[in-house]
Design a protein around this motif. Structure first.
Motif, PDB file in Angstrom:
ATOM      1  N   ASN A  90      34.487 -81.770  47.484  1.00 47.89           N
ATOM      2  CA  ASN A  90      34.731 -83.139  47.906  1.00 47.89           C
ATOM      3  C   ASN A  90      35.974 -83.188  48.791  1.00 47.89           C
ATOM      4  OD1 ASN A  90      34.362 -85.923  48.071  1.00 47.89           O
ATOM      5  ND2 ASN A  90      35.649 -86.317  46.272  1.00 47.89           N
ATOM      6  N   ILE A  91      35.957 -82.330  49.813  1.00 49.44           N
ATOM      7  CA  ILE A  91      37.081 -82.256  50.741  1.00 49.44           C
ATOM      8  C   ILE A  91      36.548 -82.323  52.166  1.00 49.44           C
ATOM      9  CG2 ILE A  91      38.493 -80.882  49.152  1.00 49.44           C
ATOM     10  CD1 ILE A  91      37.803 -78.420  50.909  1.00 49.44           C
ATOM     11  N   PRO A  92      37.357 -82.777  53.111  1.00 49.89           N
ATOM     12  CA  PRO A  92      36.913 -82.771  54.513  1.00 49.89           C
ATOM     13  C   PRO A  92      36.862 -81.352  55.064  1.00 49.89           C
ATOM     14  CG  PRO A  92      39.179 -83.552  54.374  1.00 49.89           C
ATOM     15  CD  PRO A  92      38.682 -83.418  52.960  1.00 49.89           C
ATOM     16  N   ILE A  93      35.805 -81.057  55.777  1.00 46.99           N
ATOM     17  CA  ILE A  93      35.674 -79.770  56.454  1.00 46.99           C
ATOM     18  C   ILE A  93      35.581 -80.018  57.952  1.00 46.99           C
ATOM     19  CG2 ILE A  93      34.116 -77.828  56.877  1.00 46.99           C
ATOM     20  CD1 ILE A  93      33.676 -77.572  53.945  1.00 46.99           C
ATOM     21  N   ILE A  94      36.451 -79.344  58.686  1.00 41.12           N
ATOM     22  CA  ILE A  94      36.521 -79.473  60.141  1.00 41.12           C
ATOM     23  C   ILE A  94      35.862 -78.242  60.750  1.00 41.12           C
ATOM     24  CG2 ILE A  94      38.069 -79.641  62.128  1.00 41.12           C
ATOM     25  CD1 ILE A  94      40.208 -80.678  60.008  1.00 41.12           C
ATOM     26  N   ALA A  95      34.850 -78.444  61.564  1.00 42.65           N
ATOM     27  CA  ALA A  95      34.173 -77.327  62.233  1.00 42.65           C
ATOM     28  C   ALA A  95      34.518 -77.332  63.709  1.00 42.65           C
ATOM     29  CB  ALA A  95      32.662 -77.443  62.056  1.00 42.65           C
ATOM     30  N   LEU A  96      34.670 -76.153  64.279  1.00 38.58           N
ATOM     31  CA  LEU A  96      34.883 -76.096  65.720  1.00 38.58           C
ATOM     32  C   LEU A  96      34.174 -74.912  66.322  1.00 38.58           C
ATOM     33  CD1 LEU A  96      38.358 -74.788  66.737  1.00 38.58           C
ATOM     34  CD2 LEU A  96      37.777 -75.000  64.364  1.00 38.58           C
ATOM     35  N   HIS A 143      42.306 -76.180  47.264  1.00 36.78           N
ATOM     36  CA  HIS A 143      42.262 -76.511  48.684  1.00 36.78           C
ATOM     37  C   HIS A 143      41.908 -77.978  48.889  1.00 36.78           C
ATOM     38  CE1 HIS A 143      41.563 -71.998  49.269  1.00 36.78           C
ATOM     39  NE2 HIS A 143      42.767 -72.290  49.757  1.00 36.78           N
ATOM     40  N   GLU A 144      42.607 -78.605  49.842  1.00 35.49           N
ATOM     41  CA  GLU A 144      42.417 -80.031  50.114  1.00 35.49           C
ATOM     42  C   GLU A 144      41.591 -80.295  51.365  1.00 35.49           C
ATOM     43  OE1 GLU A 144      46.377 -82.189  48.682  1.00 35.49           O
ATOM     44  OE2 GLU A 144      46.815 -80.389  49.881  1.00 35.49           O
ATOM     45  N   MET A 145      41.423 -79.302  52.195  1.00 38.65           N
ATOM     46  CA  MET A 145      40.550 -79.378  53.362  1.00 38.65           C
ATOM     47  C   MET A 145      40.326 -77.968  53.882  1.00 38.65           C
ATOM     48  SD  MET A 145      42.989 -80.996  56.370  1.00 38.65           S
ATOM     49  CE  MET A 145      42.995 -82.615  55.617  1.00 38.65           C
ATOM     50  N   ALA A 146      39.385 -77.831  54.821  1.00 41.65           N
ATOM     51  CA  ALA A 146      39.094 -76.508  55.371  1.00 41.65           C
ATOM     52  C   ALA A 146      38.780 -76.620  56.853  1.00 41.65           C
ATOM     53  CB  ALA A 146      37.926 -75.866  54.632  1.00 41.65           C
ATOM     54  N   VAL A 147      39.111 -75.558  57.587  1.00 35.13           N
ATOM     55  CA  VAL A 147      38.819 -75.465  59.014  1.00 35.13           C
ATOM     56  C   VAL A 147      37.895 -74.273  59.211  1.00 35.13           C
ATOM     57  CG1 VAL A 147      39.763 -75.308  61.343  1.00 35.13           C
ATOM     58  CG2 VAL A 147      41.117 -76.382  59.526  1.00 35.13           C
ATOM     59  N   VAL A 148      36.702 -74.530  59.723  1.00 35.51           N
ATOM     60  CA  VAL A 148      35.675 -73.492  59.834  1.00 35.51           C
ATOM     61  C   VAL A 148      35.319 -73.263  61.294  1.00 35.51           C
ATOM     62  CG1 VAL A 148      33.336 -72.806  59.173  1.00 35.51           C
ATOM     63  CG2 VAL A 148      34.748 -74.113  57.572  1.00 35.51           C
ATOM     64  N   GLU A 149      35.559 -72.051  61.757  1.00 35.07           N
ATOM     65  CA  GLU A 149      35.195 -71.670  63.124  1.00 35.07           C
ATOM     66  C   GLU A 149      33.743 -71.222  63.150  1.00 35.07           C
ATOM     67  OE1 GLU A 149      36.248 -68.120  66.312  1.00 35.07           O
ATOM     68  OE2 GLU A 149      37.775 -68.713  64.858  1.00 35.07           O
ATOM     69  N   MET A 150      33.027 -71.638  64.201  1.00 36.73           N
ATOM     70  CA  MET A 150      31.620 -71.275  64.349  1.00 36.73           C
ATOM     71  C   MET A 150      31.401 -70.604  65.702  1.00 36.73           C
ATOM     72  SD  MET A 150      29.709 -74.657  62.835  1.00 36.73           S
ATOM     73  CE  MET A 150      29.894 -75.125  61.093  1.00 36.73           C
ATOM     74  N   GLY A 151      30.965 -69.366  65.670  1.00 35.53           N
ATOM     75  CA  GLY A 151      30.636 -68.660  66.900  1.00 35.53           C
ATOM     76  C   GLY A 151      29.125 -68.594  67.059  1.00 35.53           C
ATOM     77  N   ALA A 152      28.677 -68.454  68.286  1.00 37.03           N
ATOM     78  CA  ALA A 152      27.237 -68.370  68.536  1.00 37.03           C
ATOM     79  C   ALA A 152      26.983 -67.688  69.863  1.00 37.03           C
ATOM     80  CB  ALA A 152      26.613 -69.764  68.544  1.00 37.03           C
ATOM     81  N   ASN A 153      25.876 -66.958  69.946  1.00 43.94           N
ATOM     82  CA  ASN A 153      25.472 -66.366  71.222  1.00 43.94           C
ATOM     83  C   ASN A 153      24.009 -66.656  71.542  1.00 43.94           C
ATOM     84  OD1 ASN A 153      24.119 -64.625  69.500  1.00 43.94           O
ATOM     85  ND2 ASN A 153      25.536 -62.917  69.831  1.00 43.94           N
TER      86      ASN A 153
END
Length: 424
Positions: A90-96, A143-153
């Motif tokens: 139940n935390i915000p997750i930031i994807a980029l 953990h209170e939030m997470a930052v998730v990097e997303m790669g793609a090809n």
């Protein structure tokens, strides 16, 4: 093995790993096999090392008495476990995601938000169909939030990663000439990266956009849940400052100068600062994070070696990032040498793109141009050219580079950073 039944084992474990060399007490080991290796053969050894459970996809090695469990696919089970865990959070997750700058931006966002929150984030470059589940499974109760990097090809990859991470916030750094072979051209890049927008819009989640990027503006037109930065009338606006080859930002007459070179990093700083302000951080804390962040990951990294200033940017390269790196380096004061290596995964555009980069390099104010790799070598330009980094190293052993400033820029596969210690 049932996900829900296994989840209790996961909750009581230390961490999840796919590397048998890094198993610690109470870890869960996912035995990923390669084409020529059956990782299930490591299951018993993993238990002896202290693993609390092992997942294998070879039924011959299943031993439930020792918590060695068989599944049809270790990858699918890992992804499904990550999805189930995400649903409990139940935390915000930031994807980029994005063509350039996503790892640096991820680290800057983490540095900023960590001034106020306990933030988990993608370690290193674990940003694919295996790395994203591992990142989600590394999120702990504290953990209170997470930052998730997303790669793609290729197409549909970001869509898959979103279905695992289920982000509440998203940001696309830019749309550039990266992985053209897999995406099928620049339009394919835009379509593939925009799968993050598609997920966020379909789930009524927030999108951070740079309003100076026409594609970002167009792709989010008519959507209300945006966090805009970049223009004077945006919610968040910053002015760019550059001092001693480093870039920073000015916010309400307060300067925050980073240790990053390259004016292209200004947007990355703005994105991190905007999220910091959005989540309630006072700017002095954001300034502290920006000024204390030191790149050590071969991305826009400044290395001092004697009286020379080296710019190490060898983790990745594509035509878009190469162009801005050369143009930025051209502004350095003093003599300048560039060592540029091949840009990979460009498909049928490769020859054209390498020729265009060489033409740009020759039009700028560089004292010496050195290239590494068959693509640049085949361009047959009037520059010093080597087929491999090893060939370059042999040259550097016998020859000094006289320039005050030296840029090293190449795709990861060229391993250009190996030449660093031989530059005198």
């Amino acid at each position: 093995m049932n996900i829900i039944d296994f989840y209790n084992l996961y909750l009581n474990s230390n961490k999840v790993t796919i590397d048998s060399r890094k198993i610690d007490e109470n870890d869960i080991f996912f035995a990923f096999s390669g084409e020529n290796f059956n990782a299930a053969t490591l299951a018993e050894d993993a238990i002896q090392k202290g693993a609390s459970a092992v997942i294998v996809e070879d039924k011959n090695f299943e031993n439930t008495a020792k918590n060695i469990f068989y599944v049809e696919s270790t990858l699918v089970f890992l992804q499904e476990l990550a999805k189930y865990h995400r649903d409990q959070l139940n935390i915000p997750i930031i994807a980029l995601t994005g063509s350039n700058g996503k790892t640096t931006t991820k680290e800057l966002i983490h540095a900023v938000l960590s001034q106020k929150f306990n933030v988990q984030y993608t370690f290193g470059n674990l940003n694919n169909h295996i790395g994203v589940p591992l990142t989600i499974l590394s999120i702990k109760p504290e953990h209170e939030m997470a930052v998730v990097e997303m790669g793609a090809n290729h197409q549909k990859e970001i869509e898959l990663l979103c279905s695992i991470a289920k982000p509440n916030f998203g940001y696309i750094t830019n749309f550039g000439k990266a992985h053209l072979e897999g995406f099928g051209g620049v339009e394919g890049v835009i379509k593939g990266k925009s799968e993050l927008y598609d997920y966020l819009k379909s789930h009524d989640q927030f999108i951070l956009i740079n309003e100076n990027d026409e594609i970002q503006v167009k792709k989010t037109e008519g959507y209300d849940l945006i966090i805009p930065f970049g223009r004077r009338d945006s919610e968040f606006y910053f002015e760019k400052i550059v001092e001693n080859n480093c870039v920073g930002l000015l916010y309400k007459e307060v300067e925050a100068l980073s240790n990053l070179t390259g004016e292209y990093n200004f947007t990355n700083l703005c994105a991190a600062a905007s999220l910091g302000l959005y989540f309630g951080l006072e700017f002095p804390l954001i300034k502290k994070a920006i000024e204390e962040y030191t790149p050590t990951n071969m991305r826009s990294q400044i290395v001092k070696k004697g009286d020379k200033t080296l710019v190490l940017d060898t983790y990745n390269a594509n035509p878009s990032s190469m162009k801005v790196s050369l143009e930025n380096f051209n502004q350095f004061a003093g003599s300048k040498t560039i060592i540029i290596g091949d840009m990979l995964e460009l498909g049928e555009e490769s020859a054209t793109e390498h020729s265009q980069i060489l033409n740009l390099a020759q039009s700028l104010n560089f004292d010496q141009i050195i290239t590494v790799g068959p693509n640049f070598k085949n361009a047959e330009a009037d520059v010093t050219s080597f087929l491999t980094t090893e060939d370059l190293i042999e040259f550097l052993k016998e020859n000094n580079l006289d320039s005050q400033n030296i840029l090293l820029k190449a795709s990861r596969g060229i391993a250009l950073e190996k030449a660093l210690e031989f530059i005198k």
